[in-house]
Scaffold this motif. Structure first.
Motif, PDB file in Angstrom:
ATOM      1  N   GLN A  49      62.503  66.101   7.134  1.00  6.66           N
ATOM      2  CA  GLN A  49      63.183  67.043   6.259  1.00  6.66           C
ATOM      3  C   GLN A  49      64.254  67.866   6.981  1.00  6.66           C
ATOM      4  O   GLN A  49      64.150  69.087   7.071  1.00  6.66           O
ATOM      5  N   ARG A  50      65.278  67.226   7.427  1.00  3.10           N
ATOM      6  CA  ARG A  50      66.363  67.898   8.154  1.00  3.10           C
ATOM      7  C   ARG A  50      66.978  69.052   7.357  1.00  3.10           C
ATOM      8  O   ARG A  50      67.486  70.020   7.926  1.00  3.10           O
ATOM      9  N   SER A  51      66.901  68.992   6.050  1.00  2.69           N
ATOM     10  CA  SER A  51      67.562  69.992   5.205  1.00  2.69           C
ATOM     11  C   SER A  51      66.776  71.287   5.053  1.00  2.69           C
ATOM     12  O   SER A  51      67.308  72.265   4.512  1.00  2.69           O
ATOM     13  N   SER A  52      65.547  71.331   5.507  1.00  5.02           N
ATOM     14  CA  SER A  52      64.716  72.530   5.315  1.00  5.02           C
ATOM     15  C   SER A  52      64.979  73.540   6.421  1.00  5.02           C
ATOM     16  O   SER A  52      64.192  73.678   7.354  1.00  5.02           O
ATOM     17  N   VAL A  53      66.063  74.252   6.289  1.00  5.05           N
ATOM     18  CA  VAL A  53      66.467  75.171   7.354  1.00  5.05           C
ATOM     19  C   VAL A  53      65.745  76.514   7.257  1.00  5.05           C
ATOM     20  O   VAL A  53      65.669  77.252   8.235  1.00  5.05           O
ATOM     21  N   THR A  54      65.221  76.845   6.083  1.00  3.90           N
ATOM     22  CA  THR A  54      64.481  78.093   5.909  1.00  3.90           C
ATOM     23  C   THR A  54      63.011  77.780   5.695  1.00  3.90           C
ATOM     24  O   THR A  54      62.677  76.958   4.844  1.00  3.90           O
ATOM     25  N   PRO A  55      62.102  78.386   6.461  1.00  4.52           N
ATOM     26  CA  PRO A  55      60.673  78.114   6.279  1.00  4.52           C
ATOM     27  C   PRO A  55      60.202  78.481   4.867  1.00  4.52           C
ATOM     28  O   PRO A  55      60.820  79.285   4.167  1.00  4.52           O
ATOM     29  N   TYR A  56      59.085  77.900   4.479  1.00  6.86           N
ATOM     30  CA  TYR A  56      58.496  78.212   3.179  1.00  6.86           C
ATOM     31  C   TYR A  56      57.861  79.597   3.243  1.00  6.86           C
ATOM     32  O   TYR A  56      56.801  79.781   3.853  1.00  6.86           O
ATOM     33  N   ALA A  57      58.496  80.558   2.611  1.00 10.23           N
ATOM     34  CA  ALA A  57      58.059  81.948   2.695  1.00 10.23           C
ATOM     35  C   ALA A  57      57.146  82.314   1.527  1.00 10.23           C
ATOM     36  O   ALA A  57      57.115  81.640   0.493  1.00 10.23           O
ATOM     37  N   PHE A  58      56.413  83.392   1.711  1.00 10.65           N
ATOM     38  CA  PHE A  58      55.585  83.958   0.646  1.00 10.65           C
ATOM     39  C   PHE A  58      56.499  84.652  -0.352  1.00 10.65           C
ATOM     40  O   PHE A  58      57.411  85.385   0.033  1.00 10.65           O
ATOM     41  N   PRO A  59      56.303  84.453  -1.656  1.00 14.34           N
ATOM     42  CA  PRO A  59      57.169  85.112  -2.641  1.00 14.34           C
ATOM     43  C   PRO A  59      57.131  86.633  -2.491  1.00 14.34           C
ATOM     44  O   PRO A  59      56.073  87.216  -2.239  1.00 14.34           O
ATOM     45  N   ARG A  60      58.283  87.261  -2.671  1.00 15.31           N
ATOM     46  CA  ARG A  60      58.378  88.717  -2.538  1.00 15.31           C
ATOM     47  C   ARG A  60      58.689  89.413  -3.865  1.00 15.31           C
ATOM     48  O   ARG A  60      58.439  90.614  -3.999  1.00 15.31           O
ATOM     49  N   ASP A  61      59.251  88.703  -4.842  1.00 18.17           N
ATOM     50  CA  ASP A  61      59.624  89.374  -6.082  1.00 18.17           C
ATOM     51  C   ASP A  61      58.406  89.526  -6.990  1.00 18.17           C
ATOM     52  O   ASP A  61      57.513  88.668  -7.037  1.00 18.17           O
ATOM     53  N   LEU A  62      58.360  90.615  -7.700  1.00 15.46           N
ATOM     54  CA  LEU A  62      57.192  90.970  -8.503  1.00 15.46           C
ATOM     55  C   LEU A  62      56.939  89.978  -9.635  1.00 15.46           C
ATOM     56  O   LEU A  62      55.791  89.694  -9.970  1.00 15.46           O
ATOM     57  N   LYS A  63      57.995  89.433 -10.194  1.00 16.91           N
ATOM     58  CA  LYS A  63      57.831  88.494 -11.309  1.00 16.91           C
ATOM     59  C   LYS A  63      57.074  87.252 -10.851  1.00 16.91           C
ATOM     60  O   LYS A  63      56.135  86.791 -11.527  1.00 16.91           O
ATOM     61  N   THR A  64      57.472  86.708  -9.713  1.00 18.83           N
ATOM     62  CA  THR A  64      56.793  85.517  -9.200  1.00 18.83           C
ATOM     63  C   THR A  64      55.369  85.836  -8.794  1.00 18.83           C
ATOM     64  O   THR A  64      54.429  85.072  -9.083  1.00 18.83           O
ATOM     65  N   LEU A  65      55.170  86.978  -8.131  1.00 20.08           N
ATOM     66  CA  LEU A  65      53.827  87.363  -7.715  1.00 20.08           C
ATOM     67  C   LEU A  65      52.904  87.542  -8.926  1.00 20.08           C
ATOM     68  O   LEU A  65      51.731  87.129  -8.885  1.00 20.08           O
ATOM     69  N   ALA A  66      53.425  88.144  -9.973  1.00 21.74           N
ATOM     70  CA  ALA A  66      52.622  88.333 -11.176  1.00 21.74           C
ATOM     71  C   ALA A  66      52.245  86.992 -11.800  1.00 21.74           C
ATOM     72  O   ALA A  66      51.110  86.796 -12.258  1.00 21.74           O
ATOM     73  N   ARG A  67      53.191  86.063 -11.797  1.00 26.14           N
ATOM     74  CA  ARG A  67      52.918  84.736 -12.366  1.00 26.14           C
ATOM     75  C   ARG A  67      51.847  84.005 -11.557  1.00 26.14           C
ATOM     76  O   ARG A  67      50.924  83.415 -12.114  1.00 26.14           O
ATOM     77  N   TYR A  68      51.963  84.050 -10.222  1.00 28.39           N
ATOM     78  CA  TYR A  68      50.980  83.373  -9.378  1.00 28.39           C
ATOM     79  C   TYR A  68      49.606  84.043  -9.447  1.00 28.39           C
ATOM     80  O   TYR A  68      48.578  83.394  -9.257  1.00 28.39           O
TER      81      TYR A  68
END
Length: 413
Positions: A49-68
């Motif tokens: 996966q040469r294109s994955s330049v940013t690691p898979y981070a934990f979501p920070r926005d409240l909308k996504t956190l609420a959904r998860y």
């Protein structure tokens, strides 16, 4: 039995490490209780996966956190019973996913990502594994216009990384993948990565190359590792094996071996599943496709179409289940006409992850002759050969191709 170096773990990281040390003249014995490539390396999505330049981070926005938090998503699932145990780790992961530490992690991972394809290439050729590798890249698919617009903007900001990609509208996407449904409205086609049609077979090809070059693969139990005199010893089917130095390349099992030695490295497993499906008559899947919103990949494999799921947080030794796979399958079938299931039950794998989203590579802080190479998270197949080069260079007194400090175990000790 004696050797210079023991490598514990015969996944992609361990096998690659054994090959790099062997190429530098070391007498290496590779140890695993199972066959090479039969653990986490067997069941991934097959992306270099040469294109994955940013690691898979934990979501920070409240909308996504609420959904998860509702625990109904296909991308992430958690076992309520495991939540109290994993909560401190998740908090560290969330903290490390803030903009400043995430930028640090991104910078740290770049020297590895930049070389990930070029480090695989000579091993693929030497192992005669070219038939397992495709060079068409992979497709990041979207179903929501807003998500596609955001991803397009993010891709446009990646110019400094020198990545090649095509932005595809609905018509262009369906020209490349005619069997996709109209639910797919656009995509980013990343052209630099390579894909593997049988990741486990690739690891076994690398392991055969190691043996052909004079190395030994022996079944043994890494948990028996202990210091003996000025070196290390592990039990195997051929009796005790002694070595001056040892490399821990055990992926998710590394913490189990290191804890008795006094190392409390915060290694957590992100569990994931896969299932294979028939290809229906008249249908085709030419590229590996990631549905970013739903968190799964469908990929053409030797065994059929492989559907790999996102992340499940549960006890490592808990039995597998079909909850997350079923959620992903419903969405996947709305995008591509998957045929019948081919596997009797879902395959379960464990991705070895650290909260700061970078592996541990280098010497143990408190034990001479003990070396680490584990914690590659979602990128074991991608980074196995390049991190193997780095640890081999360090062990053999060469100038490392990049500064190894960001990957030091000392950050946790």
């Amino acid at each position: 039995m004696q050797c210079q170096t023991l490598v514990l773990g015969a996944g992609i990281v361990g096998v690659s490490t054994a090959l790099h040390l062997q190429a530098r003249g070391r007498q290496v014995v590779l140890i695993d209780r199972n066959e090479p490539g039969s653990g986490t390396s067997h069941g991934n999505a097959g992306l270099i996966q040469r294109s994955s330049v940013t690691p898979y981070a934990f979501p920070r926005d409240l909308k996504t956190l609420a959904r998860y938090s509702l625990n109904r998503q296909s991308a992430v699932r958690y076992d309520w019973r495991y939540l109290p145990r994993v909560a401190p780790w998740l908090l560290r992961y969330w903290q490390q996913s803030a903009p400043a530490p995430l930028a640090d992690a991104t910078r740290a991972i770049q020297p590895l990502m930049q070389r990930c394809v070029s480090e695989h290439d000579p091993l693929i050729e030497a192992a005669g594994a070219q038939a397992l590798v495709r060079t068409e890249g992979w497709i990041e698919l979207y179903r929501d216009p807003n998500a596609l617009a955001a991803a397009t903007a993010d891709a446009a900001n990646l110019g400094p990384y020198g990545l090649a990609f095509d932005l595809l509208d609905r018509q262009q996407l369906h020209a490349r993948e005619p069997s996709l449904s109209q639910a797919a409205i656009g995509a980013i086609h990343w052209l630099d990565p390579k894909t593997v049609s049988n990741p486990g077979a690739l690891v076994r090809a690398y392991a055969r190359l190691f043996v052909q070059r004079g190395g030994q693969f022996i079944h043994g139990d890494a948990r028996s590792l202990r210091q003996v005199g000025g070196g290390w010893q592990v039990s195997s089917q051929r009796g005790p094996i002694d070595a001056r130095e040892v490399v821990i390349a055990l992926g998710p099992q590394a913490a189990e071996v290191l804890k008795p030695l006094g190392y409390a490295i915060p290694l957590e497993s992100k569990r994931g599943y896969h299932m294979h499906y028939q290809v229906r008559p008249g249908m085709s899947l030419r590229h590996s496709i990631c549905d970013v919103e739903a968190g799964f990949v469908i990929a053409p494999m030797d065994q059929g179409i492989r559907l790999t799921t996102g992340v499940e947080f549960a006890a490592s030794d808990d039995p597998g289940n079909e909850i997350q796979l079923k959620r992903c399958e419903v969405i996947a079938r709305s995008l591509f006409p998957l045929g019948e299931r081919l596997d009797r039950q879902p395959w379960l794998g464990r991705r070895p992850c650290l909260p700061d989203m970078r592996p541990v590579i280098g010497p143990a802080p408190r034990h001479e002759g003990l070396w680490f190479n584990f914690g590659h998270a979602h990128h074991g197949l991608t980074l196995g050969p390049v991190t193997a080069r780095l640890v081999a260079e360090m062990m053999c007194g060469e100038v490392p191709f990049t500064d190894p400090a960001p990957y030091s175990a000392g950050r946790f000790v």
